[in-house]
Design an enzyme around this catalytic site. Structure first.
Site, PDB file in Angstrom:
ATOM      1  N   LYS A  85       0.818  -1.213   0.000  1.00 19.05           N
ATOM      2  CA  LYS A  85       0.000   0.000   0.000  1.00 19.05           C
ATOM      3  C   LYS A  85       0.851   1.261   0.000  1.00 19.05           C
ATOM      4  CE  LYS A  85      -4.095  -2.001   2.178  1.00 19.05           C
ATOM      5  NZ  LYS A  85      -5.004  -1.950   3.341  1.00 19.05           N
ATOM      6  N   ARG A  86       2.037   1.179   0.575  1.00 14.58           N
ATOM      7  CA  ARG A  86       2.868   2.392   0.631  1.00 14.58           C
ATOM      8  C   ARG A  86       3.326   2.831  -0.762  1.00 14.58           C
ATOM      9  NH1 ARG A  86       6.407  -1.691   2.051  1.00 14.58           N
ATOM     10  NH2 ARG A  86       8.376  -1.780   0.884  1.00 14.58           N
TER      11      ARG A  86
END
Length: 467
Positions: free
Chosen positions: A240-241
């Site tokens: 997700k980062r």
């Protein structure tokens, strides 16, 4: 394997969003099927009944449809085929290639710890026992060869050798009689006629065990091709980062499916130095041997470049429809005549748009309704001198017979010369008046987007406010 038409498949589990890695795998299967004149099939591996909801299955259908990867036959649902999987396990039992294992959970755990400490595969004491206690809980295990080696001839990774002594006896049927993944996938691939299994390299170890089961059943082993992972720009596992991971997220971020197909094809595969190509070109060039074995890296700059390319190629009507949907999600007011305005505006602003979201942003100025609420910065530009000059420009433009970019550019240059000033003396204020402070194309483009009546009326409104 005798020569037969190529059949590939994508076999996702409906347990959440469709990951970009799954999308790339689907694309490679689709490309290879097209390249060889074969078939591309879809199987839904829905054996996790709690997570495999109708909505989760629809996510897969929607993701493939958005990408434009249409299977050549109706999808196969794995759960519905459980009885056939059980029959295959019973066939292995009858051949002596599987056995009933009565180890308890505690015994299995203890054996696993001992095997790990001794650096060997787990072994069941029931492997060579002649026992059939049907009233006792048991699993069905595959009797994996303990000597020799199993070689996977992988189209991407090359030949990979597994020592059979290191491969444990896989469970085929659980204590409740349900089939495990490695059995189900073999039976389904065989009966769907899959000739090439193209999937992520996280399944590479499964290939050795599955090869043994294929051979034990007397079935043709498919051609293996295990694809590298897709990492983030920093080389670490995509998470997700790094931003979007799911196909639906790329759609929501304003990427076109044709751009995604082109980009995903370049993630781990390529044809010389070609960066931009059509689906037909990709299919004609695609060979599994050309897939790179190392992990690919997501590169946002390259994706944005490709998306801009395809935005510039797309039909204006299609872009107008996409932009309209984006404005609707933002609750942007709609009015009669907006479609005509978009069709006029999009050709003038799309060259600078990396995504359809940016394209939508670039059309806002033209869709605003009068009177515009000018920002203080724009109001500050309307000094007495500038307002007077804009008034004279308004009169000059009102007599302009042809409202097109080239003629308006010439008219603006001619006005600046007649005033004895550079464009900088009135251009920023004119842009602000026309756009209301929103992003807008060059002055001539903004005038064309708005049309002559709207342009003159916006000038009138601004000059009346400045008076």
């Amino acid at each position: 394997m005798p020569d037969r038409p190529v059949v590939t498949r994508i076999a996702p589990s409906p347990t959440g969003a469709m990951h970009i890695g799954t999308a790339r795998t689907a694309l490679f299967n689709w490309l290879y099927a097209k390249h060889t004149g074969g078939k591309f099939l879809l199987r839904i591996e829905d054996t996790d009944r709690e997570r495999s909801t109708d909505a989760a299955v629809q996510v897969i259908f929607d993701g493939l449809a958005w990408l434009g990867l249409t299977p050549d036959e109706e999808p196969v649902f794995q759960f519905a085929r459980a009885e056939r999987h059980v029959l295959a396990a019973q066939e292995l039992l009858a051949k002596g290639a599987a056995y009933r294992c009565y180890m308890t959970v505690e015994e299995t755990t203890a054996e696993r710890e001992i095997a790990r400490a001794e650096g060997r595969a787990i072994r069941s004491p029931w492997r060579d026992a002649e026992a059939n206690f049907n009233d006792r809980p048991h699993v069905i295990r595959f009797k994996s060869p303990q000597e020799g080696e199993t070689v996977i001839r992988d189209k991407v990774k090359g030949d990979i050798t597994f020592q059979n002594k290191d491969l444990d006896d896989l469970i085929l049927l659980r204590t409740d009689g349900t089939p495990t993944y490695n059995l189900a996938v073999i039976v389904d691939d065989h009966e769907m006629g899959i000739t090439h299994v193209i999937r992520g390299d996280d399944h590479l170890n499964n290939a050795a065990r599955q090869t043994q089961i294929y051979e034990a059943l007397g079935w043709d082993v498919p051609v293996w091709a295990h694809l590298p992972m897709i990492n983030g720009p920093d080389g670490k596992k995509l998470s997700k980062r790094h931003g979007a991971q799911a196909v639906s997220e790329f759609d929501e971020m304003g990427y076109l499916p044709e751009a995604m197909r082109n980009y995903l094809a370049r993630l781990g595969w390529g044809h010389g130095n070609d960066e931009i190509f059509t689906d037909e070109q990709a299919a004609s060039w695609f060979e599994l041997e050309d897939v790179v074995g190392a992990p690919a890296r997501l590169d946002w700059d390259k994706l944005n470049h490709l998306n801009n390319h395809y935005i510039r190629l797309a039909q204006i009507e299609r872009l107008a429809e996409l932009v309209t949907k984006i404005h609707q999600t933002r609750d942007f007011p709609r009015h009669d005549g907006d479609q005509e305005i978009l069709l006029r505006t999009i050709p003038l602003v799309r060259d600078g748009a990396k995504t359809t979201l940016e394209l939508a942003d670039a059309t806002v100025f033209a869709l605003k309704r009068r009177p515009l609420e000018l920002p203080d910065k724009i109001k500050g530009m309307l000094t007495e001198e500038t307002s007077a000059r804009l008034g004279r420009l308004r009169e000059a433009l009102s007599g302009e017979p042809v409202w097109e970019v080239s003629e308006l550019e010439a008219a603006l240059r001619g006005f600046a010369e007649s005033e004895g000033v550079g464009m900088g003396k009135f251009g920023p204020a004119l842009r602000g008046v026309l756009s209301g402070g929103s992003p807008a194309p060059d002055l001539a483009g903004a005038l064309v987007s708005l049309g002559k009546p709207e342009s003159l009326e916006r000038l009138d409104d601004a000059l009346s406010q400045a008076a």
